[in-house]
Design a protein around this motif. Structure first.
Motif, PDB file in Angstrom:
ATOM      1  N   ALA A  77       4.031   2.379   9.932  1.00 34.26           N
ATOM      2  CA  ALA A  77       3.335   3.112   8.866  1.00 34.26           C
ATOM      3  C   ALA A  77       2.601   4.313   9.433  1.00 34.26           C
ATOM      4  O   ALA A  77       2.605   5.409   8.837  1.00 34.26           O
ATOM      5  CB  ALA A  77       2.366   2.181   8.141  1.00 34.26           C
ATOM      6  N   ARG A 103       0.814  -1.216   0.000  1.00 34.56           N
ATOM      7  CA  ARG A 103       0.000   0.000   0.000  1.00 34.56           C
ATOM      8  C   ARG A 103       0.845   1.263   0.000  1.00 34.56           C
ATOM      9  O   ARG A 103       0.490   2.255  -0.655  1.00 34.56           O
ATOM     10  CB  ARG A 103      -0.930  -0.002   1.214  1.00 34.56           C
ATOM     11  CG  ARG A 103      -1.896   1.180   1.241  1.00 34.56           C
ATOM     12  CD  ARG A 103      -2.886   1.042   2.371  1.00 34.56           C
ATOM     13  NE  ARG A 103      -3.794   2.171   2.434  1.00 34.56           N
ATOM     14  CZ  ARG A 103      -4.917   2.317   1.746  1.00 34.56           C
ATOM     15  NH1 ARG A 103      -5.276   1.358   0.895  1.00 34.56           N
ATOM     16  NH2 ARG A 103      -5.683   3.380   1.885  1.00 34.56           N
ATOM     17  N   TYR A 104       1.981   1.245   0.705  1.00 34.59           N
ATOM     18  CA  TYR A 104       2.726   2.490   0.907  1.00 34.59           C
ATOM     19  C   TYR A 104       4.152   2.494   0.385  1.00 34.59           C
ATOM     20  O   TYR A 104       4.744   3.572   0.242  1.00 34.59           O
ATOM     21  CB  TYR A 104       2.784   2.819   2.414  1.00 34.59           C
ATOM     22  CG  TYR A 104       1.438   3.027   3.055  1.00 34.59           C
ATOM     23  CD1 TYR A 104       0.577   4.030   2.622  1.00 34.59           C
ATOM     24  CD2 TYR A 104       1.030   2.215   4.106  1.00 34.59           C
ATOM     25  CE1 TYR A 104      -0.656   4.215   3.220  1.00 34.59           C
ATOM     26  CE2 TYR A 104      -0.203   2.396   4.722  1.00 34.59           C
ATOM     27  CZ  TYR A 104      -1.047   3.395   4.269  1.00 34.59           C
ATOM     28  OH  TYR A 104      -2.270   3.578   4.862  1.00 34.59           O
ATOM     29  N   ARG A 120      13.431  13.780   8.008  1.00 39.80           N
ATOM     30  CA  ARG A 120      12.024  14.165   7.945  1.00 39.80           C
ATOM     31  C   ARG A 120      11.819  15.517   8.622  1.00 39.80           C
ATOM     32  O   ARG A 120      12.269  15.750   9.745  1.00 39.80           O
ATOM     33  CB  ARG A 120      11.166  13.103   8.632  1.00 39.80           C
ATOM     34  CG  ARG A 120       9.681  13.449   8.689  1.00 39.80           C
ATOM     35  CD  ARG A 120       8.925  12.330   9.397  1.00 39.80           C
ATOM     36  NE  ARG A 120       7.556  12.703   9.662  1.00 39.80           N
ATOM     37  CZ  ARG A 120       6.558  12.584   8.813  1.00 39.80           C
ATOM     38  NH1 ARG A 120       6.790  12.096   7.620  1.00 39.80           N
ATOM     39  NH2 ARG A 120       5.335  12.956   9.141  1.00 39.80           N
ATOM     40  N   TRP A 131      -4.396  14.836  11.115  1.00 34.01           N
ATOM     41  CA  TRP A 131      -3.479  14.515  12.194  1.00 34.01           C
ATOM     42  C   TRP A 131      -4.197  14.063  13.457  1.00 34.01           C
ATOM     43  O   TRP A 131      -3.651  13.282  14.242  1.00 34.01           O
ATOM     44  CB  TRP A 131      -2.572  15.705  12.490  1.00 34.01           C
ATOM     45  CG  TRP A 131      -3.274  16.999  12.753  1.00 34.01           C
ATOM     46  CD1 TRP A 131      -3.607  17.955  11.835  1.00 34.01           C
ATOM     47  CD2 TRP A 131      -3.740  17.484  14.016  1.00 34.01           C
ATOM     48  NE1 TRP A 131      -4.244  19.013  12.439  1.00 34.01           N
ATOM     49  CE2 TRP A 131      -4.331  18.746  13.779  1.00 34.01           C
ATOM     50  CE3 TRP A 131      -3.698  16.986  15.311  1.00 34.01           C
ATOM     51  CZ2 TRP A 131      -4.900  19.508  14.807  1.00 34.01           C
ATOM     52  CZ3 TRP A 131      -4.258  17.734  16.334  1.00 34.01           C
ATOM     53  CH2 TRP A 131      -4.847  18.980  16.073  1.00 34.01           C
ATOM     54  N   ALA A 178       0.393  13.355   7.216  1.00 34.89           N
ATOM     55  CA  ALA A 178       0.680  13.514   5.783  1.00 34.89           C
ATOM     56  C   ALA A 178      -0.565  13.861   4.980  1.00 34.89           C
ATOM     57  O   ALA A 178      -0.489  14.554   3.962  1.00 34.89           O
ATOM     58  CB  ALA A 178       1.321  12.234   5.238  1.00 34.89           C
ATOM     59  N   ASP A 179      -1.734  13.366   5.404  1.00 32.27           N
ATOM     60  CA  ASP A 179      -2.975  13.643   4.674  1.00 32.27           C
ATOM     61  C   ASP A 179      -3.790  14.758   5.318  1.00 32.27           C
ATOM     62  O   ASP A 179      -4.940  14.993   4.939  1.00 32.27           O
ATOM     63  CB  ASP A 179      -3.816  12.367   4.575  1.00 32.27           C
ATOM     64  CG  ASP A 179      -4.131  11.775   5.944  1.00 32.27           C
ATOM     65  OD1 ASP A 179      -3.705  12.359   6.974  1.00 32.27           O
ATOM     66  OD2 ASP A 179      -4.801  10.729   6.012  1.00 32.27           O
ATOM     67  N   PHE A 208       5.173   7.207  10.213  1.00 28.71           N
ATOM     68  CA  PHE A 208       5.748   7.915   9.069  1.00 28.71           C
ATOM     69  C   PHE A 208       4.702   8.569   8.171  1.00 28.71           C
ATOM     70  O   PHE A 208       5.046   9.376   7.316  1.00 28.71           O
ATOM     71  CB  PHE A 208       6.648   6.965   8.268  1.00 28.71           C
ATOM     72  CG  PHE A 208       7.980   6.736   8.911  1.00 28.71           C
ATOM     73  CD1 PHE A 208       9.010   7.646   8.736  1.00 28.71           C
ATOM     74  CD2 PHE A 208       8.195   5.659   9.750  1.00 28.71           C
ATOM     75  CE1 PHE A 208      10.236   7.473   9.350  1.00 28.71           C
ATOM     76  CE2 PHE A 208       9.410   5.466  10.375  1.00 28.71           C
ATOM     77  CZ  PHE A 208      10.444   6.380  10.176  1.00 28.71           C
ATOM     78  N   ARG A 209       3.443   8.264   8.377  1.00 26.85           N
ATOM     79  CA  ARG A 209       2.377   8.932   7.627  1.00 26.85           C
ATOM     80  C   ARG A 209       1.617   9.933   8.484  1.00 26.85           C
ATOM     81  O   ARG A 209       0.640  10.534   8.031  1.00 26.85           O
ATOM     82  CB  ARG A 209       1.396   7.891   7.070  1.00 26.85           C
ATOM     83  CG  ARG A 209       1.977   7.052   5.954  1.00 26.85           C
ATOM     84  CD  ARG A 209       0.912   6.175   5.317  1.00 26.85           C
ATOM     85  NE  ARG A 209      -0.256   6.944   4.901  1.00 26.85           N
ATOM     86  CZ  ARG A 209      -0.338   7.690   3.797  1.00 26.85           C
ATOM     87  NH1 ARG A 209       0.718   7.787   2.988  1.00 26.85           N
ATOM     88  NH2 ARG A 209      -1.446   8.328   3.489  1.00 26.85           N
ATOM     89  N   GLY A 246      -5.143  10.403  12.752  1.00 27.58           N
ATOM     90  CA  GLY A 246      -3.901   9.636  12.725  1.00 27.58           C
ATOM     91  C   GLY A 246      -3.283   9.481  14.096  1.00 27.58           C
ATOM     92  O   GLY A 246      -2.763   8.418  14.450  1.00 27.58           O
ATOM     93  N   PHE A 290       2.605  16.644  11.747  1.00 29.42           N
ATOM     94  CA  PHE A 290       3.268  15.495  12.355  1.00 29.42           C
ATOM     95  C   PHE A 290       3.373  15.680  13.865  1.00 29.42           C
ATOM     96  O   PHE A 290       3.057  14.769  14.643  1.00 29.42           O
ATOM     97  CB  PHE A 290       4.658  15.317  11.739  1.00 29.42           C
ATOM     98  CG  PHE A 290       5.475  14.224  12.380  1.00 29.42           C
ATOM     99  CD1 PHE A 290       5.276  12.906  12.035  1.00 29.42           C
ATOM    100  CD2 PHE A 290       6.441  14.538  13.325  1.00 29.42           C
ATOM    101  CE1 PHE A 290       6.018  11.900  12.630  1.00 29.42           C
ATOM    102  CE2 PHE A 290       7.190  13.544  13.923  1.00 29.42           C
ATOM    103  CZ  PHE A 290       6.985  12.218  13.573  1.00 29.42           C
TER     104      PHE A 290
END
Length: 550
Positions: free
Chosen positions: A167, A124-125, A216, A178, A174-175, A170-171, A181, A222
């Motif tokens: 995952a 997926r990533y 990063r 937050w 990102a979308d 680190f994501r 996530g 994040f």
């Protein structure tokens, strides 16, 4: 537009399940009548933990503590490997079929589940090739270190959350979501805390190092997501962690663990339970945990993949950096080469008794190396055409073989048929002989597991505080009874007891609130029978056990 076919995913998961069945193949014909031939005490301990989960579901109580072992003091299960994140969900299965059957199902599902979640994250990533994701997933679920721990330590096999945690980290943000996530990451961390804290710590350290290597940017999303995750996990884990370090029967540090580092030569050695390995592996390196043991083909290939992908892939650089750093740290404070102590290791610079780290075995830092190897294998397959031939050649020798198993006797009918209930009342203790301990009595601890902890036993197989508050195996209240029983196993004869010894045994039984002393009715136990009879007179024969009423 036609939906993508799910057939490749189903085929991948099916292959992982088949590999899991191969690993546990020696147990499949008689799950209730087999036990690990490599680590039988740990196997029995985890069956006992499955029984604890079922006991909590059936009767309630504090899942973080058990009073059914080490009477009258109990066992702090947060300070041990409680695995509540697995045993509680599996408790309906345990109640229906018993802990021995559930244990085998757990091991197959743990191997296949770890491979499956890794496959899902990779395809997926990370990579575009499902074959690449499949190869990475296979290595994650059936790496040498994982298969080695399948010999009785399922907490180091149940790694299905770790790829999802990596995952999620680190994501994070990102979308733009937050909050969601962060909540998701916090829940994953909480669940993993109740499966294996040690590997949660290793994963957290690896993610931190990976973030540094990847340069990063600490984007606001994040950081906000990380804050949300910290709040969620902190709120949910605060009390269990307090209970672990400050609750009853807690302890500080495990001095016996902290010098157990990895031997560099094990990276070139094939592990025992694989096509290329065997007993000769342990003859070379000794009976140590086989946490790396990649074999020379895979170790060499990983170095080639790092070099080939260094300039074209940031994830490959991150994986290479993490692998090297954690391989060095895993050597621990004492450097051994080929099993021979050669000097000070990299962790020798740390002072003794560093909180948290003084509970960790340095060798297990190699799980981060395994995670890096998984990523490198997947990236190599996806981006380097020659690697599609070399990777199978390197992984083929590491295909697992069935783990060794040996017969396990069922508990006496006196236990399984419930006759013990006529002799032990609520608040009382059943004293099985030999007593459960880290040296003897594995079988009698199994009686407690098979009875789903419906009765309490003294002493046991667990980690607890010694008189100085440090962690060690077993109870700090060493009993004269257990010392005498242990002596019988050395001499094969019962000693003539002094009045002092008889008084000490009576004091032990009283301290344990013992209402029935029980041993299996068989000729091999005659010396033990003679021992107890010197204190409480002739035994009664009840069903298939000898029994005394103190």
């Amino acid at each position: 537009m036609r939906a993508p076919s799910r057939a490749p995913h189903v085929a991948a998961v099916t292959a992982y399940i088949v590999l899991g069945l191969v690993v546990m193949g020696e147990f499949l014909g008689d799950a209730g009548g087999r036990v690990s031939a490599h680590l039988p005490p740990d196997h029995t301990w985890f069956e006992w933990l499955l029984a604890h989960g079922a006991h909590v579901l059936a009767h309630g109580g504090n899942p973080l503590f058990s009073t059914t072992q080490n009477a009258p003091y109990g066992v702090n299960l947060m300070a041990n490997t409680s695995v509540l994140g697995v045993t509680i969900p599996l408790s309906p299965l345990t109640l229906a079929f018993g802990p021995a059957v559930t244990y085998v199902v757990w091991m197959v599902a743990a191997c296949a589940g770890t491979a499956t979640t890794t496959y899902w994250v990779l395809q997926r990533y990370v990579v575009g090739s499902r074959a690449a994701a499949f190869a990475g997933g296979a290595l994650a679920g059936f790496a040498p270190g994982v298969v080695h721990h399948a010999n009785g330590q399922p907490n180091f096999v149940s790694n299905f959350l770790l790829p999802l945690i990596v995952a999620a980290v680190f994501r994070l943000g990102a979308d733009g979501r937050w909050r969601r996530g962060g909540v998701f990451l916090g829940l994953l961390v909480t669940w993993q805390l109740f499966i294996n804290e040690e590997l949660l710590l290793v994963t957290a350290l690896a993610c931190g190092v990976g973030a540094v290597f990847s340069c990063r940017r600490l984007a606001p999303g994040f950081l906000r997501g990380l804050g949300v995750a910290a709040v969620v996990a902190g709120a949910l884990c605060a009390y269990p962690l307090w209970f672990q370090f400050c609750g009853p029967q807690s302890f500080a540090g495990m001095p016996a663990f902290t010098t157990w580092g990895e031997d560099p030569l094990t990276y070139l050695t094939f592990p025992r339970d694989t096509l290329a390995g065997g007993p000769q592996s342990e003859a070379v390196q000794g009976r140590i945990e086989q946490n790396s043991w990649f074999g020379w083909p895979l170790t060499l290939l990983l170095a080639v993949l790092v070099a080939a992908l260094w300039r074209r892939s940031v994830p490959a650089r991150v994986a290479g950096g993490v692998a090297v750093l954690f391989a060095v740290l895993s050597l621990g404070p004492v450097l051994r080469l080929g099993g021979i102590r050669t000097g000070r290791g990299p962790l020798a610079v740390l002072p003794e008794g560093v909180p948290i780290l003084d509970l960790m075995m340095p060798s297990r830092l190699t799980y981060a190396v395994t995670g890096a190897a998984v990523l490198l294998v997947a990236l190599g397959w996806d981006r380097l055409r020659p690697a599609r031939l070399l990777i199978p050649l390197a992984l083929l020798p590491l295909l697992p073989t069935p783990l060794p198993a040996m017969p396990e006797r069922p508990a006496p009918t006196f236990i399984t048929g419930g006759e013990w209930r006529h002799y032990v009342h609520p608040g009382g203790t059943l004293v099985p002989v030999p007593l459960p301990s880290n040296w003897l009595g594995r079988e009698t601890l199994g009686w407690s597991a098979q009875a789903l902890q419906e009765f309490t036993v003294p002493e046991g197989y667990f980690l607890g505080p010694d008189p100085e508050g440090k962690g060690h195996m077993g109870t700090q209240h060493a009993s004269r009874t257990n010392q005498l029983i242990t002596d019988i196993y050395r001499t094969h004869a019962a000693p003539a007891l002094s009045e002092t010894d008889r008084a000490a045994i009576r004091a032990d039984i009283t301290r344990w609130h013992g209402e029935a002393i029980v041993m299996r009715d068989e000729p091999a136990n005659q010396p033990l029978r003679d021992l107890i009879s010197q204190v409480y007179g002739p035994s009664m024969t009840v069903s298939d056990v000898w029994l005394w009423r103190p």
